[in-house]
Enzyme design. Structure first.
Site, short mmCIF file in Angstrom:
data_model
loop_
_atom_site.label_atom_id
_atom_site.label_comp_id
_atom_site.label_asym_id
_atom_site.label_seq_id
_atom_site.Cartn_x
_atom_site.Cartn_y
_atom_site.Cartn_z
N HIS A 120 -11.23 -23.81 24.96
CA HIS A 120 -11.65 -24.96 24.74
C HIS A 120 -10.66 -25.98 24.74
O HIS A 120 -9.14 -25.65 24.47
CB HIS A 120 -12.13 -24.87 23.14
CG HIS A 120 -11.18 -24.33 22.14
ND1 HIS A 120 -10.75 -23.42 21.83
CD2 HIS A 120 -10.70 -25.15 21.16
CE1 HIS A 120 -10.04 -23.20 20.97
NE2 HIS A 120 -9.89 -24.48 20.52
N HIS B 116 -5.11 -30.09 25.88
CA HIS B 116 -4.89 -28.88 26.54
C HIS B 116 -5.90 -27.79 26.50
O HIS B 116 -6.65 -27.88 25.49
CB HIS B 116 -3.46 -28.41 26.08
CG HIS B 116 -3.44 -27.91 24.84
ND1 HIS B 116 -3.52 -28.83 23.59
CD2 HIS B 116 -3.64 -26.67 24.24
CE1 HIS B 116 -3.62 -27.96 22.82
NE2 HIS B 116 -3.54 -26.71 22.95
#
Length: 183
Positions: A129, A43
């Site tokens: 990220h 995710h």
């Protein structure tokens, strides 16, 4: 939901794409980390909430429902690799998306919703990220990595997800609510 549970808001990576990314990463034998993120947990975090009272979480859910109607769906490219920590022995290894205006707009709207509910948001700059692994444990120093592949992975971002963290389970991150974006 109890106050001892922790939550975050993010972009869920589609499962099929996550497993393709993991397959591509598995070809890189030089990578040696202690903890690898399971592909089902891939995710991009937008806002970490941490422990939160149910009443405040309910307010955030209502605000996310409203703000999701103000955010258009968009494509996100994910391909660059990076690390946090000491360059030779990183503590976090990640893939980062191309920073797009759409991604930054979404993050800002989610951040505003959380702040307007009276909940704090981390003050460090936002570096989107997807964590792949943690804690370098190779005999040799870490060497900077080339992109994941020639063509970036493309994710169609059509929703925001509220995740509950369950550290002793796999998957660790459970989607408990999804907010569909405006088309």
């Amino acid at each position: 939901m109890s106050e001892s549970r922790h939550y975050f808001i993010g972009i869920q990576i589609p499962e099929q794409l996550a497993y393709q990314m993991k397959t591509d990463l598995d070809t890189r034998r030089e990578l040696s980390f202690q903890k690898w993120t399971a592909p089902v947990d891939y995710h991009v975090t937008l806002v970490f909430l941490g422990g939160i009272a149910k009443e405040r979480l309910d307010v955030i859910i209502d605000l996310l429902e409203m703000c999701s109607k103000e955010i258009s769906s968009f494509s996100l490219e994910l391909n660059h690799l990076g690390q946090f920590g000491i360059k030779e022995r990183p503590r976090v290894f990640f893939a980062s998306p191309n920073e797009s205006q759409s991604l930054m707009h979404m993050r800002e709207k989610v951040k505003e919703a959380v702040l307007s509910a009276g909940h704090p948001v981390e003050k460090r700059p936002f570096h989107p990220h997807m964590t792949i692994a943690r804690k370098w444990n190779g005999d040799q120093p870490y060497v900077e990595q080339a992109p994941l592949r020639e063509e970036p992975y493309v994710i169609e971002v059509s929703r925001i997800t509220l995740f509950e963290i369950r550290p002793k389970e796999t998957p660790r991150y459970h989607a408990i609510r999804q907010f569909t974006l405006h088309k």
